[in-house]
Write an enzyme that holds these catalytic residues in place. Structure first.
Site, PDB file in Angstrom:
ATOM      1  N   LYS A   8       0.829  -1.222   0.000  1.00  0.00           N
ATOM      2  CA  LYS A   8       0.000   0.000   0.000  1.00  0.00           C
ATOM      3  C   LYS A   8       0.861   1.268   0.000  1.00  0.00           C
ATOM      4  O   LYS A   8       0.648   2.164  -0.811  1.00  0.00           O
ATOM      5  CB  LYS A   8      -0.911   0.041   1.242  1.00  0.00           C
ATOM      6  CG  LYS A   8      -1.880  -1.105   1.370  1.00  0.00           C
ATOM      7  CD  LYS A   8      -2.830  -0.902   2.551  1.00  0.00           C
ATOM      8  CE  LYS A   8      -2.154  -0.837   3.897  1.00  0.00           C
ATOM      9  NZ  LYS A   8      -1.548  -2.090   4.376  1.00  0.00           N
ATOM     10  N   ARG A  83      -9.409   1.185   9.359  1.00  0.00           N
ATOM     11  CA  ARG A  83      -8.993  -0.188   9.573  1.00  0.00           C
ATOM     12  C   ARG A  83      -9.983  -0.987  10.416  1.00  0.00           C
ATOM     13  O   ARG A  83      -9.741  -2.161  10.708  1.00  0.00           O
ATOM     14  CB  ARG A  83      -7.664  -0.167  10.312  1.00  0.00           C
ATOM     15  CG  ARG A  83      -6.525  -0.773   9.488  1.00  0.00           C
ATOM     16  CD  ARG A  83      -5.320  -0.390  10.186  1.00  0.00           C
ATOM     17  NE  ARG A  83      -4.119  -1.057  10.139  1.00  0.00           N
ATOM     18  CZ  ARG A  83      -2.999  -0.497   9.648  1.00  0.00           C
ATOM     19  NH1 ARG A  83      -3.042   0.630   9.013  1.00  0.00           N
ATOM     20  NH2 ARG A  83      -1.870  -1.101   9.797  1.00  0.00           N
ATOM     21  N   ARG A 122      12.151  -5.569   5.364  1.00  0.00           N
ATOM     22  CA  ARG A 122      12.012  -4.142   5.104  1.00  0.00           C
ATOM     23  C   ARG A 122      12.948  -3.324   6.016  1.00  0.00           C
ATOM     24  O   ARG A 122      13.046  -3.595   7.203  1.00  0.00           O
ATOM     25  CB  ARG A 122      10.545  -3.784   5.398  1.00  0.00           C
ATOM     26  CG  ARG A 122      10.108  -2.438   4.981  1.00  0.00           C
ATOM     27  CD  ARG A 122       8.626  -2.425   4.736  1.00  0.00           C
ATOM     28  NE  ARG A 122       7.830  -2.479   5.968  1.00  0.00           N
ATOM     29  CZ  ARG A 122       6.499  -2.390   5.959  1.00  0.00           C
ATOM     30  NH1 ARG A 122       5.837  -2.265   4.834  1.00  0.00           N
ATOM     31  NH2 ARG A 122       5.832  -2.449   7.093  1.00  0.00           N
ATOM     32  N   ARG A 155      11.671  -1.366  11.463  1.00  0.00           N
ATOM     33  CA  ARG A 155      10.593  -0.944  12.360  1.00  0.00           C
ATOM     34  C   ARG A 155      10.414  -1.986  13.449  1.00  0.00           C
ATOM     35  O   ARG A 155      10.472  -3.179  13.169  1.00  0.00           O
ATOM     36  CB  ARG A 155       9.275  -0.810  11.570  1.00  0.00           C
ATOM     37  CG  ARG A 155       9.085   0.554  10.963  1.00  0.00           C
ATOM     38  CD  ARG A 155       7.946   0.575   9.992  1.00  0.00           C
ATOM     39  NE  ARG A 155       6.711  -0.031  10.483  1.00  0.00           N
ATOM     40  CZ  ARG A 155       5.574  -0.055   9.791  1.00  0.00           C
ATOM     41  NH1 ARG A 155       5.520   0.505   8.597  1.00  0.00           N
ATOM     42  NH2 ARG A 155       4.493  -0.624  10.282  1.00  0.00           N
ATOM     43  N   ARG A 166      -0.088  -8.900  13.436  1.00  0.00           N
ATOM     44  CA  ARG A 166      -0.717  -7.827  12.653  1.00  0.00           C
ATOM     45  C   ARG A 166      -1.616  -8.413  11.573  1.00  0.00           C
ATOM     46  O   ARG A 166      -2.687  -7.882  11.269  1.00  0.00           O
ATOM     47  CB  ARG A 166       0.354  -6.924  12.028  1.00  0.00           C
ATOM     48  CG  ARG A 166       1.016  -6.024  13.061  1.00  0.00           C
ATOM     49  CD  ARG A 166       2.307  -5.415  12.567  1.00  0.00           C
ATOM     50  NE  ARG A 166       2.121  -4.518  11.429  1.00  0.00           N
ATOM     51  CZ  ARG A 166       3.119  -4.157  10.615  1.00  0.00           C
ATOM     52  NH1 ARG A 166       4.332  -4.609  10.792  1.00  0.00           N
ATOM     53  NH2 ARG A 166       2.869  -3.340   9.616  1.00  0.00           N
TER      54      ARG A 166
HETATM   55  P1  AMP Z   1       1.107   0.676   9.219  1.00  0.00           P
HETATM   56  O1  AMP Z   1       2.322   1.502   8.934  1.00  0.00           O
HETATM   57  O2  AMP Z   1      -0.071   1.071   8.400  1.00  0.00           O
HETATM   58  O3  AMP Z   1       1.390  -0.797   9.155  1.00  0.00           O
HETATM   59  O4  AMP Z   1       0.692   0.999  10.743  1.00  0.00           O
HETATM   60  C1  AMP Z   1       1.586   0.754  11.803  1.00  0.00           C
HETATM   61  C2  AMP Z   1       0.833   0.668  13.121  1.00  0.00           C
HETATM   62  O5  AMP Z   1       0.155   1.899  13.367  1.00  0.00           O
HETATM   63  C3  AMP Z   1      -0.261  -0.393  13.170  1.00  0.00           C
HETATM   64  O6  AMP Z   1       0.252  -1.673  13.494  1.00  0.00           O
HETATM   65  C4  AMP Z   1      -1.145   0.173  14.279  1.00  0.00           C
HETATM   66  O7  AMP Z   1      -0.572  -0.019  15.552  1.00  0.00           O
HETATM   67  C5  AMP Z   1      -1.118   1.658  13.982  1.00  0.00           C
HETATM   68  N1  AMP Z   1      -2.179   2.061  13.035  1.00  0.00           N
HETATM   69  C6  AMP Z   1      -2.028   2.585  11.773  1.00  0.00           C
HETATM   70  N2  AMP Z   1      -3.217   2.865  11.214  1.00  0.00           N
HETATM   71  C7  AMP Z   1      -4.150   2.505  12.127  1.00  0.00           C
HETATM   72  C8  AMP Z   1      -5.564   2.531  12.140  1.00  0.00           C
HETATM   73  N3  AMP Z   1      -6.273   2.984  11.084  1.00  0.00           N
HETATM   74  N4  AMP Z   1      -6.202   2.081  13.247  1.00  0.00           N
HETATM   75  C9  AMP Z   1      -5.520   1.639  14.319  1.00  0.00           C
HETATM   76  N5  AMP Z   1      -4.187   1.573  14.379  1.00  0.00           N
HETATM   77  C10 AMP Z   1      -3.499   2.013  13.297  1.00  0.00           C
END
Ligand code: AMP
Length: 217
Positions: A8, A83, A122, A155, A166
């Site tokens: 994404k 989400r 990554r 990360r 996740r």
């Molecule tokens: P991502 O970079 O999109 O994988 O997001 C990293 C982390 O941020 C996720 O594992 C969640 O802990 C938090 N996060 C990001 N977007 C959301 C969302 N829409 N709702 C809840 N937690 C989020």
């Protein structure tokens, strides 16, 4: 929308270069807040480092603020938000108030093993934001950013056990949002296989965006 590691973020960065929308990645926005060391940032770390979703009320208010501050001419490309179904409902309410309904939903799919391989390899540069992969897109010198020479990091939530958590969270809480949008008539939708070559995926998405009415810069 799509599971972690479906591509994404990578695709969103390329699409905004071409179509000029503002890219709002909830993960990036939350990571910036976390890194600021604020009270909210310290609270976020507890969830994010464990690969758990941040509570809806926090994400909804953070994203509502980001959307209000960034409402560009060419629109917004939301990445990683909503989400959960309550987040999707809150987004609908905000967009209805603004009189700017959702144009389209892009769903990217990927197989679990591919996701784990992609995410655990990554690496990124905290200084300039460039993203690499130890196997698929290595930097010229291991551990060092090609663009600025800064040290590359993994990360904390990209470790394999956390990635598996996740993924489970995605299936439990985010897959229902895909259905939520699937049921809405009149909403433009495209589903692409994010496991394919990134250039093929981009070509497919570019074509879809053009058919949705987005114009190139
Ligand atoms: P991502 O970079 O999109 O994988 O997001 C990293 C982390 O941020 C996720 O594992 C969640 O802990 C938090 N996060 C990001 N977007 C959301 C969302 N829409 N709702 C809840 N937690 C989020």
């Amino acid at each position: 929308m799509g599971p972690p590691g479906a591509g994404k973020g990578t695709q969103a960065k390329k699409l905004v270069e071409r179509f000029g929308m503002v890219h709002l990645s909830s993960g990036d926005i939350l990571r910036t807040e976390r890194a600021s060391g604020s009270l909210l940032g310290r609270k976020l770390a507890q969830y994010m480092d464990a690969g758990k979703l941040v509570p809806d009320d926090i994400v909804v208010s953070v994203m509502a603020k980001a959307m209000t501050e960034n409402s560009g001419e060419a629109g917004l490309l939301l990445d990683g938000f909503p989400r959960t179904v309550p987040q999707a409902e809150a987004l609908d309410a905000q967009l209805a108030r603004a009189g700017k309904p959702l144009d389209a939903v892009v769903v990217m799919t990927a197989e679990p093993d591919m996701i784990v391989r992609r995410i655990t390899g990554r690496r990124s540069c905290p200084a300039c934001g460039r993203v690499y992969h130890v196997e698929f897109m290595p930097p010229r010198k291991a551990g060092e950013c090609d663009a600025c020479g800064g040290p590359l990091v993994q990360r904390s939530d990209d470790a394999e056990a956390v990635v598996r958590d996740r993924l489970a969270t995605y299936n439990r809480q985010t897959a229902p949002v895909v259905d939520y949008y699937r049921r809405r008539s009149g909403l433009k939708r495209i589903e692409v296989d994010g496991g394919r070559d990134a250039d093929d995926v981009l070509a497919q998405l570019t074509k879809a965006f053009e058919s949705f009415g987005a114009s190139s810069r």
